[in-house]
Design a protein around this motif. Structure first.
Motif, PDB file in Angstrom:
ATOM      1  N   UNK A 169      -2.584   5.234  -5.188  1.00 27.39           N
ATOM      2  CA  UNK A 169      -3.209   5.790  -3.966  1.00 27.39           C
ATOM      3  C   UNK A 169      -2.684   7.067  -4.036  1.00 27.39           C
ATOM      4  N   UNK A 170      -3.217   8.079  -4.626  1.00 29.97           N
ATOM      5  CA  UNK A 170      -2.826   9.441  -4.747  1.00 29.97           C
ATOM      6  C   UNK A 170      -3.539  10.260  -3.558  1.00 29.97           C
ATOM      7  N   UNK A 171      -3.059  11.409  -3.189  1.00 24.72           N
ATOM      8  CA  UNK A 171      -3.303  12.411  -2.598  1.00 24.72           C
ATOM      9  C   UNK A 171      -4.951  12.450  -2.270  1.00 24.72           C
ATOM     10  N   UNK A 172      -5.592  12.304  -3.139  1.00 23.84           N
ATOM     11  CA  UNK A 172      -7.178  12.571  -3.413  1.00 23.84           C
ATOM     12  C   UNK A 172      -7.862  11.208  -2.761  1.00 23.84           C
ATOM     13  N   UNK A 173      -7.106  10.033  -3.361  1.00 25.42           N
ATOM     14  CA  UNK A 173      -7.757   8.707  -2.504  1.00 25.42           C
ATOM     15  C   UNK A 173      -7.397   8.635  -1.326  1.00 25.42           C
ATOM     16  N   UNK A 174      -6.362   8.822  -0.763  1.00 25.55           N
ATOM     17  CA  UNK A 174      -5.895   8.546   0.831  1.00 25.55           C
ATOM     18  C   UNK A 174      -7.030   9.664   1.633  1.00 25.55           C
ATOM     19  N   UNK A 175      -7.072  10.878   1.036  1.00 22.84           N
ATOM     20  CA  UNK A 175      -8.053  11.839   1.915  1.00 22.84           C
ATOM     21  C   UNK A 175      -9.413  10.890   1.704  1.00 22.84           C
ATOM     22  N   UNK A 176      -9.852  10.304   0.706  1.00 22.44           N
ATOM     23  CA  UNK A 176     -11.189   9.629   0.793  1.00 22.44           C
ATOM     24  C   UNK A 176     -11.200   8.692   1.697  1.00 22.44           C
ATOM     25  N   UNK A 177     -10.254   7.944   1.926  1.00 20.23           N
ATOM     26  CA  UNK A 177     -10.077   6.852   2.742  1.00 20.23           C
ATOM     27  C   UNK A 177     -10.051   7.398   4.166  1.00 20.23           C
ATOM     28  N   UNK A 178      -9.463   8.591   4.439  1.00 15.16           N
ATOM     29  CA  UNK A 178      -9.332   9.065   5.910  1.00 15.16           C
ATOM     30  C   UNK A 178     -10.843   9.751   6.295  1.00 15.16           C
ATOM     31  N   UNK A 179     -11.494  10.162   5.332  1.00 14.61           N
ATOM     32  CA  UNK A 179     -12.929  10.805   5.439  1.00 14.61           C
ATOM     33  C   UNK A 179     -13.855   9.704   5.583  1.00 14.61           C
ATOM     34  N   UNK A 180     -13.699   8.805   5.081  1.00 11.90           N
ATOM     35  CA  UNK A 180     -14.587   7.653   5.211  1.00 11.90           C
ATOM     36  C   UNK A 180     -14.434   6.946   6.558  1.00 11.90           C
ATOM     37  N   UNK A 181     -13.287   6.869   6.909  1.00 12.42           N
ATOM     38  CA  UNK A 181     -13.169   6.371   8.427  1.00 12.42           C
ATOM     39  C   UNK A 181     -13.523   7.381   9.518  1.00 12.42           C
ATOM     40  N   UNK A 182     -13.043   8.709   9.335  1.00 10.31           N
ATOM     41  CA  UNK A 182     -13.510   9.687  10.078  1.00 10.31           C
ATOM     42  C   UNK A 182     -15.212   9.693  10.468  1.00 10.31           C
ATOM     43  N   UNK A 183     -15.483   9.849   9.280  1.00  9.07           N
ATOM     44  CA  UNK A 183     -17.162  10.307   9.162  1.00  9.07           C
ATOM     45  C   UNK A 183     -17.894   9.275   9.483  1.00  9.07           C
ATOM     46  N   UNK A 184     -17.834   7.821   9.202  1.00  7.37           N
ATOM     47  CA  UNK A 184     -18.271   6.785   9.642  1.00  7.37           C
ATOM     48  C   UNK A 184     -18.165   5.992  10.838  1.00  7.37           C
ATOM     49  N   UNK A 221      -0.108   7.781   4.424  1.00  2.00           N
ATOM     50  CA  UNK A 221      -0.450   6.632   4.463  1.00  2.00           C
ATOM     51  C   UNK A 221       0.096   5.622   5.399  1.00  2.00           C
ATOM     52  N   UNK A 222       1.416   5.590   5.273  1.00  2.00           N
ATOM     53  CA  UNK A 222       2.256   4.748   6.440  1.00  2.00           C
ATOM     54  C   UNK A 222       1.850   4.981   7.904  1.00  2.00           C
ATOM     55  N   UNK A 223       1.801   6.334   8.192  1.00  2.00           N
ATOM     56  CA  UNK A 223       1.286   6.799   9.662  1.00  2.00           C
ATOM     57  C   UNK A 223      -0.113   6.181   9.756  1.00  2.00           C
ATOM     58  N   UNK A 224      -0.995   6.346   8.857  1.00  2.00           N
ATOM     59  CA  UNK A 224      -2.290   5.822   8.839  1.00  2.00           C
ATOM     60  C   UNK A 224      -2.615   4.451   9.219  1.00  2.00           C
ATOM     61  N   UNK A 225      -1.854   3.712   8.425  1.00  2.00           N
ATOM     62  CA  UNK A 225      -1.731   2.269   8.523  1.00  2.00           C
ATOM     63  C   UNK A 225      -1.388   1.873  10.159  1.00  2.00           C
ATOM     64  N   UNK A 226      -0.055   2.420  10.330  1.00  2.00           N
ATOM     65  CA  UNK A 226       0.305   1.839  11.605  1.00  2.00           C
ATOM     66  C   UNK A 226      -0.385   2.314  12.737  1.00  2.00           C
ATOM     67  N   UNK A 227      -1.356   3.490  12.655  1.00  2.00           N
ATOM     68  CA  UNK A 227      -2.384   4.065  13.656  1.00  2.00           C
ATOM     69  C   UNK A 227      -3.429   2.905  13.589  1.00  2.00           C
ATOM     70  N   UNK A 228      -4.219   2.674  12.566  1.00  2.00           N
ATOM     71  CA  UNK A 228      -5.038   1.681  12.603  1.00  2.00           C
ATOM     72  C   UNK A 228      -4.686   0.156  12.892  1.00  2.00           C
ATOM     73  N   UNK A 258       0.776  -1.195  -0.004  1.00  2.00           N
ATOM     74  CA  UNK A 258       0.003  -0.141   0.202  1.00  2.00           C
ATOM     75  C   UNK A 258       0.833   1.217   0.159  1.00  2.00           C
ATOM     76  N   UNK A 259       1.990   1.273   0.763  1.00  2.00           N
ATOM     77  CA  UNK A 259       2.800   2.469   0.794  1.00  2.00           C
ATOM     78  C   UNK A 259       3.495   2.551  -0.607  1.00  2.00           C
TER      79      UNK A 259
END
Length: 180
Positions: free
Chosen positions: A22-37, A61-68, A16-17
């Protein structure tokens, strides 16, 4: 291979890294999906941190994956769900998905029995050429017995689809038949 989403995310993290889709826009979509829902998985403060455009996308993305992974099984499962929803082609390209697909595919299981039988390696055109020659010879033999003028026309028509040499032989035979 672990069965848990946590283990799968650990295994898929390197892929994934490095994934360029997985560009900036798609990573933001993933973050927003997890945050909103699932705000219990990714709070507003954490989402803002992971959406910081001053940090390169692969690092975020690497930090997000580690966090998850630190959040546990539920967070990892919801990440996979968001990835499947927003970036389906990347989801199906994941190493764990490819291996799972191969394990569940009944055609890949009996690899011992999956053999290719090759009668010859010359291809379909070779077969068509040989078949045409055999048909031409059969027509030649069949019509050589008949002394009817219609036979020469049939041979002439049969010569249309053959190669140049076979065509010349059939036409020569037809002309010879007409002279008699």
């Amino acid at each position: 291979m672990g069965d848990s989403f946590h283990d799968q995310l650990i295994e898929d993290s390197a892929f994934l890294k490095a994934e360029r889709r997985l560009d900036t826009e798609l990573v933001d979509k993933l973050i927003l999906q997890l945050n909103r829902i699932y705000p219990q998985i990714l709070t507003d403060k954490e989402a803002t941190k992971f959406r910081n455009l001053d940090v390169p996308t692969s690092v975020r993305l690497g930090e997000l994956l580690t966090h998850l992974q630190a959040k546990g099984e539920e967070a990892c499962r919801e990440f996979y769900r968001a990835l499947h929803l927003h970036v389906e082609d990347v989801y199906y390209s994941l190493p764990t998905r490819l291996r799972l697909r191969d394990l569940l595919d009944p055609l890949t299981l009996p690899r011992v029995y999956k053999q290719k039988h090759v009668l010859n390696d010359r291809g379909p055109l070779f077969f068509v050429g040989c078949f045409s020659l055999a048909v031409g010879m059969a027509l030649l033999y069949y019509y050589s017995e008949a002394k009817v003028s219609g036979s020469s026309r049939a041979l002439g028509m049969a010569a249309l689809g053959l190669k140049r040499k076979a065509q010349e032989v059939l036409i020569w035979y037809t002309e010879e038949d007409l002279m008699k």
